[in-house]
Structures are given as structure tokens and as C-alpha cells.
Design a protein around this motif. Sequence first.
Motif, PDB file in Angstrom:
ATOM      1  N   LEU A  41      -3.793  -5.484   1.326  1.00 38.98           N
ATOM      2  CA  LEU A  41      -3.714  -5.593  -0.130  1.00 38.98           C
ATOM      3  C   LEU A  41      -5.105  -5.641  -0.757  1.00 38.98           C
ATOM      4  O   LEU A  41      -5.342  -5.046  -1.823  1.00 38.98           O
ATOM      5  CB  LEU A  41      -2.909  -6.835  -0.508  1.00 38.98           C
ATOM      6  N   GLU A  42      -6.027  -6.344  -0.107  1.00 40.35           N
ATOM      7  CA  GLU A  42      -7.411  -6.385  -0.592  1.00 40.35           C
ATOM      8  C   GLU A  42      -8.041  -4.992  -0.540  1.00 40.35           C
ATOM      9  O   GLU A  42      -8.718  -4.571  -1.481  1.00 40.35           O
ATOM     10  CB  GLU A  42      -8.235  -7.364   0.242  1.00 40.35           C
ATOM     11  N   SER A  55       3.032  -3.604 -10.254  1.00 33.91           N
ATOM     12  CA  SER A  55       3.540  -4.965 -10.223  1.00 33.91           C
ATOM     13  C   SER A  55       2.950  -5.752  -9.071  1.00 33.91           C
ATOM     14  O   SER A  55       2.372  -5.198  -8.138  1.00 33.91           O
ATOM     15  CB  SER A  55       5.066  -4.947 -10.114  1.00 33.91           C
ATOM     16  N   GLU A  56       3.141  -7.064  -9.134  1.00 34.15           N
ATOM     17  CA  GLU A  56       2.538  -7.971  -8.163  1.00 34.15           C
ATOM     18  C   GLU A  56       3.318  -7.998  -6.850  1.00 34.15           C
ATOM     19  O   GLU A  56       4.542  -7.964  -6.831  1.00 34.15           O
ATOM     20  CB  GLU A  56       2.486  -9.369  -8.751  1.00 34.15           C
ATOM     21  N   PHE A  57       2.580  -8.078  -5.763  1.00 36.04           N
ATOM     22  CA  PHE A  57       3.152  -8.289  -4.441  1.00 36.04           C
ATOM     23  C   PHE A  57       3.068  -9.780  -4.123  1.00 36.04           C
ATOM     24  O   PHE A  57       2.043 -10.414  -4.391  1.00 36.04           O
ATOM     25  CB  PHE A  57       2.374  -7.516  -3.370  1.00 36.04           C
ATOM     26  N   VAL A  68       3.122   2.903  -0.775  1.00 31.33           N
ATOM     27  CA  VAL A  68       3.315   2.571  -2.183  1.00 31.33           C
ATOM     28  C   VAL A  68       1.991   2.413  -2.919  1.00 31.33           C
ATOM     29  O   VAL A  68       1.937   2.550  -4.147  1.00 31.33           O
ATOM     30  CB  VAL A  68       4.193   1.304  -2.316  1.00 31.33           C
ATOM     31  N   CYS A  69       0.914   2.131  -2.172  1.00 27.83           N
ATOM     32  CA  CYS A  69      -0.442   2.048  -2.741  1.00 27.83           C
ATOM     33  C   CYS A  69      -1.278   3.107  -2.022  1.00 27.83           C
ATOM     34  O   CYS A  69      -1.943   2.808  -1.019  1.00 27.83           O
ATOM     35  CB  CYS A  69      -1.047   0.666  -2.524  1.00 27.83           C
ATOM     36  N   ARG A 124      -2.679  -6.052  -6.814  1.00 29.02           N
ATOM     37  CA  ARG A 124      -2.481  -7.387  -7.373  1.00 29.02           C
ATOM     38  C   ARG A 124      -1.445  -8.113  -6.520  1.00 29.02           C
ATOM     39  O   ARG A 124      -0.326  -7.630  -6.343  1.00 29.02           O
ATOM     40  CB  ARG A 124      -2.020  -7.290  -8.823  1.00 29.02           C
ATOM     41  N   TYR A 125      -1.821  -9.268  -5.988  1.00 25.14           N
ATOM     42  CA  TYR A 125      -0.896  -9.975  -5.110  1.00 25.14           C
ATOM     43  C   TYR A 125      -1.075 -11.479  -5.254  1.00 25.14           C
ATOM     44  O   TYR A 125      -2.056 -11.967  -5.802  1.00 25.14           O
ATOM     45  CB  TYR A 125      -1.103  -9.567  -3.642  1.00 25.14           C
TER      46      TYR A 125
END
Length: 219
Positions: free
Chosen positions: A22-23, A2-4, A76-77, A28-29
Motif C-alpha cells: 500500500l505504501e 477509497s480507503e483500504f 486495483v492500484c 490511502r489506508y
Amino acid sequence: MSEFVVHSVPGSPFGRSVLIALEEKGARYRLAALAPGDSNTPAHLARHPFGRVPTLDHDGFVLYETQAILRYLDRVCPEPVLTPADLRQAARMDQVMNISDWYLFQGVCSVIAFQRIVGPQLFGTTPDEAVIERAMPQARTVFAELSRLLGDQPFMAGGQLSLADLQVAPQASFLSLTPEWTSLTAAYSNLVAWIERLEARPSFQATTMARLMAGAGAA
């Protein structure tokens, strides 16, 4: 996954740390951009009662404090890993992250960058040279220590990129826009090479203020 959603002011070094993570993770953010001053609105204070940035919203789980967000994202990632497996390197990462918060930002970036950049651009103030000069001894100590800890390694915690690099580099990049940067880094070529190496990474190029303002930072 899911999106952040990252709530931050474009150009904030703290917000940039989270966006870089995140990059690097390929997650996906979306950047929910705040204007200066929006951090004190009721909507934002509901996310962050202390009125700071950034905050992270992940499926309704809202988190603030940059270090907490970075560690959460690394859990989480899981790929690529941004925390060293070696316990001593992980401890060094933690140490450098705290140096960034307590000594690089507090008393250095919060003074010099504010006086040189934030105040003049947002509030039309004139830099207070006496205030800047009083911040320089701590700035010199911070740069000397970061240079010592980096040594001849490619990254702050050893041979791999870690959360320490993601937290310190945006602060250093912001400070590099001030005239004090030249004198602070004159004796520390390893720090200059380190920041140039990081700024060349796609994750850093995607999260510059210009890219974020153009709407190119969200993946």
C-alpha cells in the motif's frame, strides 16, 4: 480512491507485506491494529475463519491470504506495477512467493522466530534450543536457494521491485532479529545487501513495528 483497511497485528511479517504494498502504491489506508489473541475473537473470525492475519477490507470487499491481497492490490492500484511483464520473471516471482510461504515461514520463521522472539516476548517462554537446531537444515536450504535465485539482480524477480520482494523481505527482516541470522547469511552477501537495500526504502521504513505502534504507519 477509497480507503483500504488492513486488520493485522503490528509486527506481523504478513501484515507488513500488505502495508508495504500500500505504501509503494501510494494508496490511502488505515491499519486496524489487533492485539495478540484478537485474531480468535468472533469479530475477526467473521473476517478470517481461520483466525490469521492480515485481512483487507476495501469498500466492504473482505479478503484474506497475503498472496491474494497482494495480487488484488497490484490489480486495483495499477501504478507502480509490482508484477513483471516478462512471463518468466513473473513465474519466478510466483515461485519465490511460494518459497516464502511454504519453506521460509513454515518450518523456519514459524519455529526460529517464534522460539527466539514471539514466545519469550508474548508468553514468557524460554527458547527450546533443540527445536531451533532441528529447523536449521531447512533454514540453510531456504537461504541457499533464495541467494541462488537472487544472484546479482537487485530484486528477486529481476530488475524491478515485485510482490516477491514484498513477501519475502518482512519474513527475512523478522528472522534477522535472531542470533541464527548471522550464520544463515554468512555465505550470502547478496541476500544481506538485498534486505538492507529494501529496508532503506520509505515503504519499509514506514511499516516497522515501532512506526506502526506509534501510529505513523497509516497514510
